[in-house]
Design an enzyme around this catalytic site. Structure first.
Site, PDB file in Angstrom:
ATOM      1  CG  HIS B 115      -1.886   1.008   1.405  1.00  0.00           C
ATOM      2  ND1 HIS B 115      -1.590   2.299   1.783  1.00  0.00           N
ATOM      3  CD2 HIS B 115      -3.223   0.970   1.236  1.00  0.00           C
ATOM      4  CE1 HIS B 115      -2.713   3.000   1.839  1.00  0.00           C
ATOM      5  NE2 HIS B 115      -3.720   2.219   1.502  1.00  0.00           N
ATOM      6  CG  ASP B 208       0.948  -2.315   6.047  1.00  0.00           C
ATOM      7  OD1 ASP B 208       0.021  -2.524   6.859  1.00  0.00           O
ATOM      8  OD2 ASP B 208       0.810  -1.627   5.018  1.00  0.00           O
ATOM      9  CD  GLN B 211      -6.346  -4.793   3.882  1.00  0.00           C
ATOM     10  OE1 GLN B 211      -7.225  -5.611   4.142  1.00  0.00           O
ATOM     11  NE2 GLN B 211      -6.642  -3.559   3.514  1.00  0.00           N
ATOM     12  CE  LYS B 234      -6.884  -0.456   6.093  1.00  0.00           C
ATOM     13  NZ  LYS B 234      -7.633  -0.031   4.911  1.00  0.00           N
ATOM     14  CB  CYS B 376      -3.614   3.224  -1.594  1.00  0.00           C
ATOM     15  SG  CYS B 376      -4.786   4.506  -1.228  1.00  0.00           S
TER      16      CYS B 376
HETATM   17  C1  LIG Z   1      -2.021  -2.861   3.584  1.00  0.00           C
HETATM   18  C2  LIG Z   1      -2.396  -1.490   4.030  1.00  0.00           C
HETATM   19  N1  LIG Z   1      -1.484  -0.686   4.565  1.00  0.00           N
HETATM   20  C3  LIG Z   1      -1.770   0.541   5.011  1.00  0.00           C
HETATM   21  C4  LIG Z   1      -3.038   1.058   4.909  1.00  0.00           C
HETATM   22  C5  LIG Z   1      -3.290   2.453   5.395  1.00  0.00           C
HETATM   23  O1  LIG Z   1      -4.089   2.453   6.508  1.00  0.00           O
HETATM   24  P1  LIG Z   1      -4.670   3.814   7.096  1.00  0.00           P
HETATM   25  O2  LIG Z   1      -5.306   4.525   5.938  1.00  0.00           O
HETATM   26  O3  LIG Z   1      -5.655   3.371   8.113  1.00  0.00           O
HETATM   27  O4  LIG Z   1      -3.527   4.573   7.667  1.00  0.00           O
HETATM   28  C6  LIG Z   1      -4.035   0.269   4.354  1.00  0.00           C
HETATM   29  C7  LIG Z   1      -5.415   0.776   4.250  1.00  0.00           C
HETATM   30  O5  LIG Z   1      -5.955   1.127   3.270  1.00  0.00           O
HETATM   31  C8  LIG Z   1      -3.713  -1.030   3.899  1.00  0.00           C
HETATM   32  O6  LIG Z   1      -4.635  -1.809   3.331  1.00  0.00           O
END
Ligand SMILES: Cc1ncc(COP(=O)(O)O)c(C=O)c1O
Lengths: 120, 418
Positions: B115, B208, B211, B234, B376
């Site tokens: 992401h 990260d 998910q 999430k 993203c």
């Molecule tokens: C794998 C991953 N990393 C990071 C994020 C970013 O999360 P947040 O927007 O809650 O900071 C997301 C969410 O869209 C994600 O799916």
């Protein structure tokens, strides 16, 4: 009601003026919408302040392609002043459907290209 | 799994087929109640008040730290830092530890399936420090190219991780996602970290888990990572709250992230000394209600059981895969691993001649919420050579009926454009 009216699908699947024009005589521009990955290449030939020819190629959603197609049909033969006078509402009006703010960007991509061409 | 009744949004929209939990999850009543209870019965600031409702707020806030620590099997609650979300958690590490550890000629390694939240901060750090930015690619199975699997009959999958071409003794940081938000790939992060540390024992690993945390049991001691980030929203919790877990020793050695109230020990005209970890990293009034809501979310998830949730999602994903293959295999291209053990409850696809936005819009006309775009993950879409894709993601409140509606919906999409 679905926004995928027959007219829109027809313009998407058979876009009008979906061609490139004679190089050298025409002006061209590329616009894109990184959010959707939509890309549009537009060319025009303008003479004495009147739109002689317009063509475009590109990839995008049904709304962006249909909108560019309808706009190209509308623009042919119109005066530059008339076209510069168009506003966003007029362009969406050509589609004849209601759009959510998210889809507005798609619908206005062709218009963005046209304005850029007319202004340069 | 009969939990739909716990999610009041289905009372407001009984027709809703929500297949976008990958973007954010719906909220169960106990989470909403916890937030309302804080605002209506003890909405005081934390840490500073010497009165009862402030003490209660402080206790609830700090208790959440312990609940989170147990949730990810962290050795100590002091290693749990509350942030706005995954994005801020990763930025915190990149901007505090980053410039102290990384210099010109070093390497930062990440993967093409990240992401943007776990990609752009590292790309920026590399740019600012003059370090090399290296990106691990994917293979034809939509898994990381450094992972090889021998599919020996009867013995299951044997993993072979080959990092020799990517990680060197100059690699300072490895940033990697447990689960891809687009492909749904579950990466063998534990094995990758072990292999990376064999090559370079001093490498810093940042995971990260945005998910993964909502669906999979996470154990930071088993992963042997150095940092791990996830978001509350999430995993049934509120928006605007997230977690950064880090090893105490590393956190202690890092400079503060932001400066101001609540992160200090003592301030004089001449200088300031900082609070200890974790408060050193929590400047200003935090999202107290959010943190308290996160506790309720974790408690709710644990009452149901993450194993049960994961199994439910596996079944739905297989069910969806079968149905879509039977009914629409000629029209759909899937982007994700084939083997359910390496697949989260995420199905990402394109349809020939139909833009993902149009797919999502026609599904919305049938009250089915999916996501369309690049999720993203633009580098990944470039690698896949598609401008955008459509993603359906499952969670505990989804049912086989939702899958059937999705298949019907997609048949309608196909028909509209035929
Ligand atoms: C794998 C991953 N990393 C990071 C994020 C970013 O999360 P947040 O927007 O809650 O900071 C997301 C969410 O869209 C994600 O799916």
């Amino acid at each position: 009601m679905s926004i995928y009216a027959d007219l829109i699908l027809d313009h998407y699947q058979h876009p009008r003026n979906n061609t490139l024009l004679t190089p050298g005589v025409s002006k061209s521009v590329d616009v894109n919408n990184p959010l959707c990955g939509d890309k549009l290449h537009m060319e025009i030939i303008e003479k004495d302040g009147v739109m002689q020819e317009i063509g475009f190629t590109g990839e995008g959603c049904a709304i962006s392609i249909a909108s560019a197609s309808m706009l190209s049909e509308y623009a042919k033969g119109k005066s530059k002043a008339e076209l510069l006078d168009l506003n966003a509402q007029d362009v969406v009006g050509l589609l004849g459907i209601d759009l959510t703010p998210n889809r507005m960007k798609c619908a206005l991509l062709g218009w963005e290209a046209l304005i850029k061409l007319l202004n340069n | 799994m009969n939990v739909k009744k716990d999610f009041p949004i289905f009372e407001a929209h009984p027709e809703l087929i929500y297949l976008d939990s990958g973007a954010t999850s719906l909220k169960p009543q106990p989470v909403i109640d916890a937030i309302v209870e804080y605002y209506s019965t003890y909405s005081a600031n934390i840490h500073r008040g010497l009165y009862k409702i402030s003490e209660k707020a402080s206790a609830e806030y700090e208790e959440t730290r312990s609940v989170v620590a147990r949730f990810i099997n962290a050795p100590s609650p002091d290693e749990v830092i509350f942030t706005h979300g995954t994005t801020e958690s990763i930025n915190l590490v990149a901007s505090t530890l980053g410039p102290e550890r990384v210099t010109e000629g070093d390497e930062i390694v990440t993967t093409v399936m990240e992401h943007h939240a776990n990609f752009v901060p590292w790309q920026q750090l590399a740019f600012n420090t003059g370090a090399d930015f290296k990106v691990i690619d994917i293979n034809d199975h939509f898994e990381l190219s450094v992972v090889e699997k021998s599919d020996r009959r009867g013995e299951g999958h044997q993993l072979v991780i080959d990092l020799k071409r990517v990680i060197t003794n100059k690699t300072k940081i490895l940033a990697i996602t447990l689960v891809s938000n687009t492909l749904g790939t579950i990466n063998p992060v534990k094995e990758i970290i072990a292999e990376a540390k064999k090559i370079n024992p001093r490498i810093i690993t940042v995971v990260d888990a945005a998910q993964a945390a909502p669906h999979n049991v996470i154990d930071v001691q088993d992963l042997e990572c150095d940092f791990l980030a996830f978001s509350g929203h999430k995993m049934l919790g509120p928006t605007g709250v997230g977690v950064l877990w880090g090893r105490k020793q590393l956190l202690d050695s890092m400079p503060p992230y932001q400066f101001g109230g609540d992160m200090i020990n003592e301030v004089s005209l001449e200088k300031t000394t900082y609070a200890k970890t974790p408060h050193k990293f929590e400047a200003g009034t935090p999202h107290i209600a959010g943190v308290i809501g996160l506790k309720a979310a974790i408690t709710y998830l644990q009452q149901i059981g993450l194993d049960k949730i994961r199994n439910h999602e596996k079944e739905l994903t297989m069910y969806a895969g079968r149905w879509l293959n039977d009914e629409l295999s000629d029209a759909i291209t899937f982007y994700g691993p084939r083997h359910i053990e390496f697949m989260a409850g995420i199905i990402t696809f394109t349809m020939k001649g139909i833009h993902p936005h149009d797919i999502a819009q026609i599904l919305d006309e049938q009250h089915i919420a999916v996501r369309a775009g690049h999720h993203c993950a633009m580098p990944l879409h470039t690698q896949l050579d598609i401008p955008a894709s459509t993603r359906a993601s499952f969670y505990l409140y989804n049912s086989e009926e939702d899958v059937e509606k999705l298949v019907e919906g997609l048949k309608k999409v196909k028909k509209t454009f035929s």
